[in-house]
Design a protein around this motif. Structure first.
Motif, PDB file in Angstrom:
ATOM      1  N   ILE A  71       0.780  -1.240   0.000  1.00 16.18           N
ATOM      2  CA  ILE A  71       0.000   0.000   0.000  1.00 16.18           C
ATOM      3  C   ILE A  71       0.812   1.291   0.000  1.00 16.18           C
ATOM      4  CG2 ILE A  71      -1.928  -1.155   1.147  1.00 16.18           C
ATOM      5  CD1 ILE A  71      -1.078   0.127   3.748  1.00 16.18           C
ATOM      6  N   LYS A  72       2.116   1.215   0.224  1.00 17.76           N
ATOM      7  CA  LYS A  72       2.898   2.447   0.361  1.00 17.76           C
ATOM      8  C   LYS A  72       2.816   3.317  -0.889  1.00 17.76           C
ATOM      9  CE  LYS A  72       7.439   4.327   1.470  1.00 17.76           C
ATOM     10  NZ  LYS A  72       8.854   4.046   1.808  1.00 17.76           N
ATOM     11  N   SER A  73       2.976   2.723  -2.066  1.00 15.79           N
ATOM     12  CA  SER A  73       2.976   3.517  -3.307  1.00 15.79           C
ATOM     13  C   SER A  73       1.638   4.220  -3.508  1.00 15.79           C
ATOM     14  CB  SER A  73       3.291   2.631  -4.514  1.00 15.79           C
ATOM     15  OG  SER A  73       2.278   1.644  -4.678  1.00 15.79           O
ATOM     16  N   GLY A  74       0.539   3.557  -3.098  1.00 17.96           N
ATOM     17  CA  GLY A  74      -0.773   4.176  -3.218  1.00 17.96           C
ATOM     18  C   GLY A  74      -0.960   5.309  -2.234  1.00 17.96           C
ATOM     19  N   MET A  75      -0.537   5.097  -0.998  1.00 24.40           N
ATOM     20  CA  MET A  75      -0.736   6.124   0.028  1.00 24.40           C
ATOM     21  C   MET A  75       0.101   7.363  -0.225  1.00 24.40           C
ATOM     22  SD  MET A  75      -1.339   4.049   3.575  1.00 24.40           S
ATOM     23  CE  MET A  75      -1.911   5.561   4.355  1.00 24.40           C
ATOM     24  N   GLU A  76       1.203   7.192  -0.919  1.00 29.48           N
ATOM     25  CA  GLU A  76       2.038   8.353  -1.259  1.00 29.48           C
ATOM     26  C   GLU A  76       1.363   9.260  -2.281  1.00 29.48           C
ATOM     27  OE1 GLU A  76       5.618   6.337  -2.386  1.00 29.48           O
ATOM     28  OE2 GLU A  76       6.554   6.622  -0.402  1.00 29.48           O
ATOM     29  N   LYS A  77       0.311   8.771  -2.939  1.00 28.38           N
ATOM     30  CA  LYS A  77      -0.418   9.579  -3.919  1.00 28.38           C
ATOM     31  C   LYS A  77      -1.367  10.588  -3.262  1.00 28.38           C
ATOM     32  CE  LYS A  77      -0.758   6.029  -7.565  1.00 28.38           C
ATOM     33  NZ  LYS A  77      -1.759   5.263  -8.357  1.00 28.38           N
ATOM     34  N   PHE A  78      -1.718  10.363  -1.995  1.00 31.57           N
ATOM     35  CA  PHE A  78      -2.724  11.209  -1.356  1.00 31.57           C
ATOM     36  C   PHE A  78      -2.229  12.650  -1.238  1.00 31.57           C
ATOM     37  CE2 PHE A  78      -4.556   7.184  -0.324  1.00 31.57           C
ATOM     38  CZ  PHE A  78      -5.909   7.425  -0.119  1.00 31.57           C
ATOM     39  N   ASP A  79      -3.091  13.581  -1.662  1.00 37.19           N
ATOM     40  CA  ASP A  79      -2.763  14.996  -1.536  1.00 37.19           C
ATOM     41  C   ASP A  79      -2.975  15.489  -0.112  1.00 37.19           C
ATOM     42  OD1 ASP A  79      -2.285  15.826  -4.445  1.00 37.19           O
ATOM     43  OD2 ASP A  79      -4.212  14.796  -4.564  1.00 37.19           O
ATOM     44  N   ALA A  80      -3.905  14.861   0.613  1.00 35.79           N
ATOM     45  CA  ALA A  80      -4.149  15.215   2.014  1.00 35.79           C
ATOM     46  C   ALA A  80      -4.749  14.006   2.712  1.00 35.79           C
ATOM     47  CB  ALA A  80      -5.098  16.411   2.116  1.00 35.79           C
ATOM     48  N   ILE A  81      -4.330  13.795   3.953  1.00 33.12           N
ATOM     49  CA  ILE A  81      -4.801  12.635   4.706  1.00 33.12           C
ATOM     50  C   ILE A  81      -5.379  13.090   6.040  1.00 33.12           C
ATOM     51  CG2 ILE A  81      -4.087  10.543   5.945  1.00 33.12           C
ATOM     52  CD1 ILE A  81      -2.068  10.008   3.765  1.00 33.12           C
ATOM     53  N   SER A  82      -6.592  12.639   6.322  1.00 33.82           N
ATOM     54  CA  SER A  82      -7.169  12.784   7.661  1.00 33.82           C
ATOM     55  C   SER A  82      -7.573  11.402   8.139  1.00 33.82           C
ATOM     56  CB  SER A  82      -8.373  13.727   7.647  1.00 33.82           C
ATOM     57  OG  SER A  82      -9.449  13.152   6.930  1.00 33.82           O
ATOM     58  N   VAL A  83      -7.679  11.233   9.448  1.00 34.13           N
ATOM     59  CA  VAL A  83      -7.989   9.933  10.041  1.00 34.13           C
ATOM     60  C   VAL A  83      -9.004  10.116  11.164  1.00 34.13           C
ATOM     61  CG1 VAL A  83      -5.752   8.918   9.470  1.00 34.13           C
ATOM     62  CG2 VAL A  83      -6.049  10.104  11.650  1.00 34.13           C
ATOM     63  N   ARG A  84      -9.597   8.994  11.593  1.00 40.88           N
ATOM     64  CA  ARG A  84     -10.643   9.046  12.605  1.00 40.88           C
ATOM     65  C   ARG A  84     -10.118   8.839  14.018  1.00 40.88           C
ATOM     66  NH1 ARG A  84     -15.513   4.762  12.102  1.00 40.88           N
ATOM     67  NH2 ARG A  84     -14.103   3.479  13.346  1.00 40.88           N
ATOM     68  N   ASP A  85      -8.965   8.191  14.154  1.00 42.08           N
ATOM     69  CA  ASP A  85      -8.487   7.836  15.493  1.00 42.08           C
ATOM     70  C   ASP A  85      -6.967   7.823  15.534  1.00 42.08           C
ATOM     71  OD1 ASP A  85      -7.632   5.087  14.594  1.00 42.08           O
ATOM     72  OD2 ASP A  85      -9.793   4.860  14.320  1.00 42.08           O
ATOM     73  N   SER A  86      -6.436   7.795  16.751  1.00 42.43           N
ATOM     74  CA  SER A  86      -4.987   7.876  16.948  1.00 42.43           C
ATOM     75  C   SER A  86      -4.268   6.630  16.442  1.00 42.43           C
ATOM     76  CB  SER A  86      -4.667   8.093  18.431  1.00 42.43           C
ATOM     77  OG  SER A  86      -5.175   7.043  19.220  1.00 42.43           O
ATOM     78  N   THR A 124      -5.034   4.936  13.716  1.00 45.19           N
ATOM     79  CA  THR A 124      -4.857   5.122  12.273  1.00 45.19           C
ATOM     80  C   THR A 124      -3.829   6.212  11.999  1.00 45.19           C
ATOM     81  OG1 THR A 124      -7.176   4.484  12.024  1.00 45.19           O
ATOM     82  CG2 THR A 124      -6.100   5.428  10.102  1.00 45.19           C
ATOM     83  N   GLU A 125      -3.764   7.193  12.874  1.00 43.41           N
ATOM     84  CA  GLU A 125      -2.734   8.230  12.767  1.00 43.41           C
ATOM     85  C   GLU A 125      -1.347   7.592  12.812  1.00 43.41           C
ATOM     86  OE1 GLU A 125      -2.266  12.673  14.737  1.00 43.41           O
ATOM     87  OE2 GLU A 125      -3.022  11.028  15.960  1.00 43.41           O
ATOM     88  N   ASN A 126      -1.136   6.671  13.739  1.00 46.51           N
ATOM     89  CA  ASN A 126       0.143   5.963  13.849  1.00 46.51           C
ATOM     90  C   ASN A 126       0.367   5.034  12.662  1.00 46.51           C
ATOM     91  OD1 ASN A 126       0.651   7.171  16.334  1.00 46.51           O
ATOM     92  ND2 ASN A 126      -0.334   5.536  17.484  1.00 46.51           N
ATOM     93  N   PHE A 127      -0.706   4.431  12.171  1.00 41.11           N
ATOM     94  CA  PHE A 127      -0.644   3.550  11.003  1.00 41.11           C
ATOM     95  C   PHE A 127      -0.116   4.313   9.792  1.00 41.11           C
ATOM     96  CE2 PHE A 127      -2.909   2.104   7.155  1.00 41.11           C
ATOM     97  CZ  PHE A 127      -2.536   0.773   7.105  1.00 41.11           C
ATOM     98  N   VAL A 128      -0.677   5.496   9.546  1.00 38.12           N
ATOM     99  CA  VAL A 128      -0.239   6.318   8.411  1.00 38.12           C
ATOM    100  C   VAL A 128       1.226   6.697   8.566  1.00 38.12           C
ATOM    101  CG1 VAL A 128      -0.521   8.575   7.277  1.00 38.12           C
ATOM    102  CG2 VAL A 128      -2.538   7.228   7.931  1.00 38.12           C
ATOM    103  N   ASN A 129       1.598   7.095   9.763  1.00 38.76           N
ATOM    104  CA  ASN A 129       2.971   7.517  10.018  1.00 38.76           C
ATOM    105  C   ASN A 129       3.960   6.388   9.779  1.00 38.76           C
ATOM    106  OD1 ASN A 129       5.321   8.076  12.301  1.00 38.76           O
ATOM    107  ND2 ASN A 129       4.597   9.920  11.266  1.00 38.76           N
ATOM    108  N   SER A 130       3.563   5.160  10.110  1.00 43.15           N
ATOM    109  CA  SER A 130       4.468   4.020   9.938  1.00 43.15           C
ATOM    110  C   SER A 130       4.607   3.606   8.476  1.00 43.15           C
ATOM    111  CB  SER A 130       3.986   2.828  10.770  1.00 43.15           C
ATOM    112  OG  SER A 130       2.724   2.385  10.311  1.00 43.15           O
ATOM    113  N   ILE A 131       3.629   3.990   7.631  1.00 46.76           N
ATOM    114  CA  ILE A 131       3.678   3.644   6.213  1.00 46.76           C
ATOM    115  C   ILE A 131       4.433   4.696   5.411  1.00 46.76           C
ATOM    116  CG2 ILE A 131       2.317   3.226   4.121  1.00 46.76           C
ATOM    117  CD1 ILE A 131       2.030   0.969   6.049  1.00 46.76           C
ATOM    118  N   ILE A 132       4.075   5.968   5.588  1.00 44.63           N
ATOM    119  CA  ILE A 132       4.648   7.024   4.728  1.00 44.63           C
ATOM    120  C   ILE A 132       5.302   8.147   5.530  1.00 44.63           C
ATOM    121  CG2 ILE A 132       3.137   6.566   2.771  1.00 44.63           C
ATOM    122  CD1 ILE A 132       1.374   8.887   3.720  1.00 44.63           C
TER     123      ILE A 132
END
Length: 349
Positions: A153-168, A170-178
């Motif tokens: 999923i890393k290559s896909g998530m790097e395409k996002f122009d802006a990311i918001s999340v619902r909980d902490s 998922t916040e850590n999940f995003v940080n660990s990926i990109i």
């Protein structure tokens, strides 16, 4: 501008339906001159297969569950414009053919890659080529990151122009990926007044409401119901059946389900959206949850809104538990609501 919402709501879950409805309604209000469509990803596994609780087994879905999901989808189609795209044939290609200017991924557990009813890598941006790609309030559920997941999923998530999340989590999940932090926003059901669309069930008030207190011991539930009746309360389940309840309230529309929270005197629940709709309707409530993922999601929401001490102990909660002071809670919600709407308005443009 043409805006598409990529989420999942074709499941037997009122909260999943209402978050999709709420996000689409919100975007239609924010972008009145633009077209907002909901992409209904009909995965074969979501259509006919359901998991067996507590195991890795799956069974063919029962008629009742299929009927409830179909009714929910019909309600959505009556209210909103739905674009149907099938996952059975190149899903990303089908989405790209829609010519969307912006795709909004979320909300709910669309980033729970370990969910066992099928994985849609498109929800992580894989294969999508819209002009803008953002996420709104997704959750990763119980997913933890390993090298296999990161490579998917890393290559896909790097395409996002802006990311918001619902909980902490998922916040850590995003940080660990990109290695980026997603902005913390409200679940979309907090963004609109859903009560305007609630149907009446003509239930006998006052009443105590149960919603999915999975694992609550029978003796505890019987004692709550006995004491409720003794104190003049009726008892109902929000879309669930129990011979101890005062009436059968199943096969509800999503708006009838929401209405049961609106008119309840007290709520016992074990789910994220059960907690959300208790808070939306300023209800006193208790939490009984045994699923680790649900416990984390609920507790994260309660921490964000500074609500403490809601663990269920029994009927005495109704009389003894310290009441929630909703004026201060709603000050927090209103602040978060403004910043959440600002995120959508700024990043979709």
């Amino acid at each position: 501008m043409k805006i598409g919402i990529l989420t999942h709501h074709y499941i037997n879950n009122f909260g999943a339906f209402l978050q999709a409805y709420a996000l689409q309604t919100t975007l239609q209000e924010l972008f009145k001159d633009d077209e907002v469509v909901l992409i209904n990803d009909l995965n074969l596994k979501h259509f006919i297969i359901i998991p067996v609780a507590g195991s890795d087994l799956e069974i063919i879905e029962g008629i009742k569950s299929w009927f409830i999901k179909s009714v929910c989808l019909l309600h959505l189609q009556k209210k909103e414009k739905v674009v149907l795209i099938s996952l059975l044939s190149c899903f990303a290609k089908g989405i790209n053919k829609l010519g969307l200017d912006c795709i909004v991924v979320g909300s709910d557990e669309v980033w729970n890659i370990k969910e066992n009813k099928g994985i849609a890598l498109e929800k992580f941006g894989v294969g999508l080529n819209s002009k803008r790609l953002i996420s709104y309030a997704p959750s990763c559920g119980k997913t933890t990151v390993d090298n296999d997941i990161k490579s998917l999923i890393k290559s896909g998530m790097e395409k996002f122009d802006a990311i918001s999340v619902r909980d902490s989590f998922t916040e850590n999940f995003v940080n660990s990926i990109i290695n980026k932090s997603g902005e913390l926003v409200l679940d979309p059901t907090f963004l609109i007044d859903i009560t305007a669309d609630i149907d009446s069930l003509n239930l006998k008030s006052p009443y105590i409401l149960f919603y999915y207190c999975d694992g609550m011991p029978d003796e505890m539930k019987k004692q709550i119901i006995y004491q409720a009746h003794k104190n003049g309360y009726s008892v109902y389940g929000a879309g669930e059946c129990n011979k101890l309840y005062d009436d059968i309230t199943v096969n509800l529309t999503p708006f009838q389900w929401a209405g049961m929270f609106k008119n309840a005197s007290y709520v016992f629940t074990g789910t994220f959206h059960g907690t959300v709709f208790s808070i939306k309707n300023r209800k006193q409530f208790s939490i009984y949850a045994t699923n680790e993922s649900r416990i984390r999601k609920i507790q994260d929401l309660l921490d964000q809104l500074e609500i403490r001490g809601r663990e269920a102990n029994g009927f005495e909660d109704i009389k003894v538990k310290e009441p929630i002071e909703y004026n201060s809670v709603y000050c927090l919600i209103e602040q978060k609501r403004k910043s959440s709407l600002q995120f959508l308005n700024t990043n979709i443009r």
